[in-house]
Design a protein around this motif. Structure first.
Motif, PDB file in Angstrom:
ATOM      1  N   ASP A 619      21.689  17.197  -2.175  1.00  0.00           N
ATOM      2  CA  ASP A 619      22.997  16.632  -2.527  1.00  0.00           C
ATOM      3  C   ASP A 619      23.034  15.113  -2.421  1.00  0.00           C
ATOM      4  O   ASP A 619      23.810  14.455  -3.106  1.00  0.00           O
ATOM      5  N   SER A 620      22.202  14.541  -1.537  1.00  0.00           N
ATOM      6  CA  SER A 620      22.269  13.098  -1.293  1.00  0.00           C
ATOM      7  C   SER A 620      21.372  12.285  -2.219  1.00  0.00           C
ATOM      8  O   SER A 620      21.361  11.058  -2.143  1.00  0.00           O
ATOM      9  N   LEU A 621      20.615  12.937  -3.098  1.00  0.00           N
ATOM     10  CA  LEU A 621      19.597  12.221  -3.880  1.00  0.00           C
ATOM     11  C   LEU A 621      20.211  11.163  -4.799  1.00  0.00           C
ATOM     12  O   LEU A 621      19.718  10.026  -4.874  1.00  0.00           O
ATOM     13  N   THR A 622      21.303  11.497  -5.482  1.00  0.00           N
ATOM     14  CA  THR A 622      21.912  10.545  -6.419  1.00  0.00           C
ATOM     15  C   THR A 622      22.419   9.305  -5.689  1.00  0.00           C
ATOM     16  O   THR A 622      22.155   8.166  -6.107  1.00  0.00           O
ATOM     17  N   GLU A 623      23.127   9.497  -4.576  1.00  0.00           N
ATOM     18  CA  GLU A 623      23.635   8.362  -3.813  1.00  0.00           C
ATOM     19  C   GLU A 623      22.484   7.566  -3.216  1.00  0.00           C
ATOM     20  O   GLU A 623      22.524   6.332  -3.154  1.00  0.00           O
ATOM     21  N   TRP A 624      21.433   8.244  -2.777  1.00  0.00           N
ATOM     22  CA  TRP A 624      20.257   7.572  -2.218  1.00  0.00           C
ATOM     23  C   TRP A 624      19.618   6.641  -3.253  1.00  0.00           C
ATOM     24  O   TRP A 624      19.299   5.483  -2.951  1.00  0.00           O
ATOM     25  N   GLN A 625      19.448   7.128  -4.456  1.00  0.00           N
ATOM     26  CA  GLN A 625      18.847   6.305  -5.498  1.00  0.00           C
ATOM     27  C   GLN A 625      19.734   5.111  -5.857  1.00  0.00           C
ATOM     28  O   GLN A 625      19.233   4.035  -6.189  1.00  0.00           O
ATOM     29  N   ARG A 626      21.031   5.297  -5.756  1.00  0.00           N
ATOM     30  CA  ARG A 626      21.946   4.190  -6.072  1.00  0.00           C
ATOM     31  C   ARG A 626      21.853   3.096  -5.019  1.00  0.00           C
ATOM     32  O   ARG A 626      21.738   1.904  -5.358  1.00  0.00           O
ATOM     33  N   VAL A 627      21.882   3.456  -3.733  1.00  0.00           N
ATOM     34  CA  VAL A 627      21.878   2.427  -2.692  1.00  0.00           C
ATOM     35  C   VAL A 627      20.508   1.786  -2.530  1.00  0.00           C
ATOM     36  O   VAL A 627      20.401   0.675  -2.013  1.00  0.00           O
ATOM     37  N   LEU A 628      19.451   2.471  -2.953  1.00  0.00           N
ATOM     38  CA  LEU A 628      18.132   1.836  -2.917  1.00  0.00           C
ATOM     39  C   LEU A 628      18.121   0.559  -3.743  1.00  0.00           C
ATOM     40  O   LEU A 628      17.532  -0.450  -3.347  1.00  0.00           O
ATOM     41  N   VAL A 629      18.801   0.592  -4.867  1.00  0.00           N
ATOM     42  CA  VAL A 629      18.821  -0.571  -5.763  1.00  0.00           C
ATOM     43  C   VAL A 629      19.596  -1.723  -5.154  1.00  0.00           C
ATOM     44  O   VAL A 629      19.200  -2.892  -5.233  1.00  0.00           O
ATOM     45  N   SER A 630      20.706  -1.411  -4.483  1.00  0.00           N
ATOM     46  CA  SER A 630      21.601  -2.469  -4.001  1.00  0.00           C
ATOM     47  C   SER A 630      21.312  -2.924  -2.578  1.00  0.00           C
ATOM     48  O   SER A 630      21.689  -4.034  -2.203  1.00  0.00           O
ATOM     49  N   SER A 631      20.630  -2.101  -1.778  1.00  0.00           N
ATOM     50  CA  SER A 631      20.530  -2.412  -0.350  1.00  0.00           C
ATOM     51  C   SER A 631      19.121  -2.634   0.162  1.00  0.00           C
ATOM     52  O   SER A 631      18.949  -3.048   1.308  1.00  0.00           O
ATOM     53  N   VAL A 632      18.094  -2.365  -0.630  1.00  0.00           N
ATOM     54  CA  VAL A 632      16.714  -2.423  -0.144  1.00  0.00           C
ATOM     55  C   VAL A 632      15.959  -3.515  -0.882  1.00  0.00           C
ATOM     56  O   VAL A 632      15.961  -3.568  -2.123  1.00  0.00           O
TER      57      VAL A 632
END
Length: 757
Positions: A619-632
Motif C-alpha cells: 500500500d505504501s509503494l506509491t507514496e514511497w516513490q513520490r517522496v523519494l523524488v522530493s526528499s532524498v
C-alpha cells in the motif's frame, strides 16, 4: 483542567502513591481552613486547584497502566492454551477481527493456572475463521501469547495497556467456542440490537452508503471504504461519522416531547437520563459519546431541580467526572478532539455568529434572504469555532491540514440531520418489514447519503485540498493554546478594559517589542544550548531500528522497522536540523518501507542506502516513490564494503546479511567510533559478528548464541520478539530485551560505551 493537569503530571513523572495522597490531604485541609477563615477568594481557588491536581495525580497513580502481579502477561513469550470470555463487542474489520478476552485459566509449560488478571487481545485474520463471535462467548484459544507490538507511528502496546490489555495472541493455532451467555445480559441484548440494525442497513442500502449510515447511526465506521475515509480526512469532515452531542440531542428530542405529553417535562427528563445511558452503551461508549452523554445527563439532572445549566461549567464537570472514573481517558484522541471542539463551540460560536447576524439584518431587508445567508454561514462559523480549538491536536495527531474544510462543512452539514432522522427511521422499518419495503423507506436517506459522499469525493480530488504538516509536536501545541488563551482572555474583557490594555501596549510598544524579542532570543539560545552537539556519539535502539547522532551532530537512521522512529527523532533532533545524513533500509519490504516513510515525509535525507533487488508491492509503494523524488538526495544500492564517513572519527560500513534471492537482499551495518564498534544486524541473522564489539543490535533477528559467545560483545540488544532465545549466553555479556524496556540509549566517547537510559 486541574484534574487533567494532575493526570498528565502523574503519567509523565511516576510517583509513589503516598505523594499525591499527601498532597490531596494537605490541599483539602488548606481549602477547609481558607473557607472557615473567610480568606480571600484567590486563596480558596488556589487551594481548590491544588486539591484537584492532587486528585488527578492520585487517581492516575492508582490506575497506572501496569500489569498486576497475577497478570496473564506472566505467560508472554510462551505457547499456551487459555479459556476465557469475550468481554467487549468483537471488533470486526475487513482484514481481521479483534476479540478481548478475560482469561479464566491458562495451560502453560508449568501446568494450569487460574489466578489470572488483566485482558488478552486475540486477533483472527479475515477468512481463517468463519465463526460469528459474540459478546459473552466463552472460548478456548491455543497459540503464542506475546506482548502487543510497538508500531512505527503508534505505540499500540501503550494504547492497549491503558485499557488493561498486556498480552495478545495474533495468530491462534486453534480457536473454539466452549460456551455462550457469560456476559451482562442487558449489554448482550443491546449489542444484539446493534448488530440487527447494522445488518438491516446493509440489506436496504448499497455500499458505501450503508457503511456511512451505520457510522452515523451506531458509530460503526469500520466498513467504510478506505478511499471514502481518506476523502473525509482530506476535507476535514471525518467528524460526521463520529457519534457525539448531535446524536445525543436527537435522543433527548425524541424522548422528552414523547413523555412530556404524559408526564411533566421534569419527570420526562428523569426518564431521558437512562435512555441516554442505554444509547451510550448501544453505540459503543467511546470517549466522545460518553462526554456528550455525561454533559446531557448533568443538564437533565439540573432540570429536575429547576436549575438552568451553564454549558462551560457542564463541559468541565463532565470531563472531571470522566477523568476521575478513568484517568486514561485523557490520552484518548477522541476525547481530546470532542472536548476541545465543544469548548470551541461554547467560547466562540455565538461570538462569531453575533456580528454576522447583525450584519445580515442591517444589509438584507428581506427576512428570507437573512435566513438563507445565515443557514449558509452558520455551518462555516460553527466549523471555524471548533477548528480554533482542535487545529493543533489535528496537526499533531494526523499531520494533515485540510484547506477546504470550511466549504466542505458548509456543503454537507445541512445534509446530516436528514441522514440521521430519515436513515434511523428506515433502519427501524427494515427491522420489521420485508426488504423491499425497507429499501423504499431508505430512498430519501439514500439520496442524502449519496450526495454527501459525492460532494466529499469531488472536493477531495483537488490537489491542494490538504497539505501535510510534520513535526507539529507538544511544544507547538502548547504554544498555540497559550496564544489562543491570551487572545480569548483579552476578548472576554469589557470594552473599557480592552481599550485600556490596547492603549498601554501602544504606549509601551518599543519596550514590549524589545522584551518580546529578548524573550524569543533567550528561548532560542536555551534551545541551542541544550540541543547543541556535545562531542559524543549517541545511539538509541527501539524496535528493530536505531538512531545514531555523531559527535558533530550528523544523524543516521538504521530503519529496521518497529518503534516510533520518526517521533523519537523529532524529540531528540535539534530544531534547526531537519536532515538525515544517512538512512539505511535493511530490506525492501512493505514492513520496513512503511516504517521509514514518516522519516522521508518529515526530513530531508542526504543518502538512502537500500539492498539490491526490486521494491516489494504494498500500500505504501506509491507514496514511497513520490517522496523519494522530493526528499532524498541520492539513493545507493548496497554493496560489500560500502563505507560512509560521518565525522573524522566515525564511519559506517554496510554489510550484506543475506544474498539477493527472490528479488530481495538483506543488509546490515557496522558503526565504528574510534575503538567502539556497534554491529547493526537488523531483521536477518548475521553470518558472523566482528570480534569483541561493544554492542550487537539484533533487531528482530533470531539470536545465535554460539556466534554471540564467539564474538563476546559487552552488550546484546534485541528487539521485541519472541524469536530470540538467549539460553546459554556467556554471563559476561549483558543482554537487553527491548520488549522489557521499550528503548535504550547509549553514549560513546570513542573509548567506552555507556548506558544513558
Amino acid at each position: 483542567m486541574a484534574v487533567a493537569a494532575g493526570v498528565w503530571l502523574a503519567s509523565q513523572f511516576p510517583m509513589p502513591l503516598w505523594l499525591p495522597a499527601l498532597a490531596l490531604g494537605v490541599s483539602v485541609l488548606a481549602l477547609l481552613g481558607a473557607w472557615r477563615l473567610r480568606s480571600a477568594a484567590e486563596a480558596i481557588w488556589l487551594a481548590a486547584f491544588g486539591a484537584l491536581v492532587a486528585l488527578g495525580a492520585l487517581r492516575y497513580t492508582l490506575s497506572a497502566p501496569l500489569p498486576s502481579p497475577q497478570s496473564i502477561a506472566r505467560y508472554n513469550g510462551q505457547r499456551v492454551t487459555l479459556d476465557g470470555v469475550i468481554v467487549a463487542e468483537p471488533d470486526v474489520r475487513p482484514t481481521h477481527t479483534n476479540l478481548r478476552l478475560r482469561p479464566w485459566r491458562v495451560l502453560g509449560a508449568s501446568g494450569f493456572d487460574e489466578a489470572l488478571d488483566d485482558l488478552v487481545l486475540i486477533r483472527i485474520a479475515a477468512g481463517t475463521d468463519a465463526t460469528r463471535w459474540r459478546y459473552g462467548d466463552a472460548l478456548r484459544a491455543t497459540g503464542l501469547l506475546d506482548a502487543p507490538p510497538r508500531m512505527s507511528a503508534f505505540d499500540y502496546r501503550e494504547y492497549l495497556a491503558r485499557q488493561g490489555v498486556f498480552s495478545w495472541m495474533p495468530q491462534p493455532r486453534a480457536l473454539a467456542r466452549i460456551g455462550e451467555g457469560y456476559g451482562n445480559p442487558i449489554v448482550a441484548r443491546l449489542l444484539d440490537a446493534k448488530d440487527a440494525v447494522r445488518q438491516a442497513v446493509r440489506r436496504i442500502l448499497p455500499r458505501p452508503e450503508a457503511a456511512l449510515l451505520n457510522g452515523v447511526l451506531i458509530g460503526d465506521d469500520k466498513d467504510i471504504p478506505d478511499a471514502v475515509q481518506e476523502a473525509f480526512r482530506r476535507t476535514g469532515t471525518s467528524h460526521i461519522v463520529a457519534i457525539s452531542g448531535f446524536n445525543v440531542s436527537i435522543v433527548i428530542a425524541l424522548v422528552i416531547p414523547l413523555l412530556g405529553r404524559m408526564l411533566n417535562p421534569r419527570r420526562a427528563a428523569l426518564f431521558a437520563i437512562p435512555a441516554i445511558a442505554v444509547y451510550t452503551v448501544f453505540v459503543g461508549a467511546s470517549a466522545s459519546v460518553v462526554r456528550a452523554a455525561t454533559m446531557a445527563g448533568i443538564g437533565l439532572f439540573g432540570a429536575l431541580f429547576w436549575r438552568k445549566g451553564f454549558t462551560l461549567n457542564t463541559l468541565c464537570a463532565a470531563a472531571c467526572l470522566m477523568l476521575v472514573a478513568n484517568p486514561h481517558t485523557l490520552f484518548d484522541v477522541g476525547f481530546q478532539l470532542s472536548f476541545m471542539a465543544t469548548l470551541g463551540l461554547v467560547l466562540y460560536a455565538d461570538r462569531l455568529s453575533g456580528p454576522v447576524r447583525t450584519w445580515a439584518q442591517l444589509r438584507l431587508r428581506n427576512e428570507r434572504a437573512q435566513k438563507a445567508i445565515m443557514l449558509i454561514l452558520d455551518g462555516a462559523l460553527v466549523t471555524l469555532a471548533a477548528q480554533l480549538t482542535t487545529l493543533p491536536l489535528i496537526l499533531a495527531t494526523y499531520s494533515q491540514l485540510s484547506i477546504i474544510s470550511l466549504p466542505a462543512n458548509i456543503l454537507i452539514l445541512p445534509l446530516q440531520p436528514p441522514i440521521m432522522i430519515l436513515g434511523g427511521l428506515a433502519a427501524v422499518i427494515a427491522l420489521f418489514a420485508p426488504q423491499t419495503i425497507g429499501a423504499l423507506a431508505a430512498l430519501p436517506a439514500h439520496a442524502f447519503l449519496t450526495a454527501t459522499i459525492r460532494i466529499i469525493a469531488w472536493l477531495s480530488e483537488f490537489e491542494a485540498a490538504a497539505i501535510s504538516v510534520y513535526g507539529f509536536g507538544p511544544p507547538a501545541v502548547l504554544a498555540y493554546y497559550i496564544v489562543l488563551l491570551a487572545l480569548t482572555a483579552f476578548a472576554l474583557q469589557p470594552a473599557l478594559a480592552r481599550r485600556a490594555i490596547a492603549d498601554l501596549l501602544r504606549a509601551r510598544l518599543k519596550t514590549t517589542a524589545i522584551l518580546g524579542i529578548a524573550g524569543v532570543a533567550l528561548a532560542l539560545g536555551g534551545v541551542y544550548w541544550f540541543q547543541r552537539p556535545d562531542g559524543k556519539l549517541h545511539a538509541i535502539f527501539l524496535g528493530g531500528s536505531a538512531i545514531i547522532q555523531s559527535p558533530s551532530g550528523h544523524q543516521v537512521v538504521f530503519a529496521g522497522g518497529g518503534g516510533d522512529v520518526a517521533s523519537t527523532l523529532d524529540r531528540i533532533a535539534p530544531l534547526w536540523d531537519r536532515e538525515i545524513e544517512l538512512l539505511i533500509m535493511p530490506q525492501r519490504s512493505e514492513y520496513t518501507r512503511r516504517d521509514a516513510l514518516p522519516l522521508l515525509q518529515r526530513y530531508r535525507v542526504q543518502t538512502l542506502v537500500v539492498p539490491g533487488g526490486s521494491e516489494a508491492e504494498g500500500d505504501s509503494l506509491t507514496e514511497w516513490q513520490r517522496v523519494l523524488v522530493s526528499s532524498v538526495g541520492r539513493v545507493l544500492t548496497a554493496s560489500i564494503g560500502t563505507s560512509f564517513t560521518l565525522d573524522a572519527d566515525v564511519s559506517v560500513v554496510v554489510e550484506i546479511r543475506a544474498p539477493e534471492r527472490g528479488g530481495s537482499q538483506v543488509i546490515g551495518a557496522q558503526l565504528i567510533h574510534h575503538s567502539v564498534v556497534i554491529d547493526l544486524v537488523g531483521r536477518y541473522e548475521a553470518v558472523g559478528h566482528p570480534a569483541q564489539p561493544d554492542l550487537i543490535f539484533l533487531g528482530p533477528a533470531k539470536a545465535d548464541v554460539t556466534k554471540l559467545n564467539r564474538a563476546r560483545p559487552r552488550w546484546v540488544v534485541w528487539a521485541d520478539t519472541s524469536g530470540a532465545p538467549l539460553a546459554g549466553l556467556d554471563p559476561r555479556i549483558r543482554a537487553v530485551s527491548l520488549r522489557d524496556v521499550g528503548q535504550i540509549a547509549y553514549t560513546s566517547d570513542g573509548v567506552r560505551l555507556i548506558v544513558r537510559r
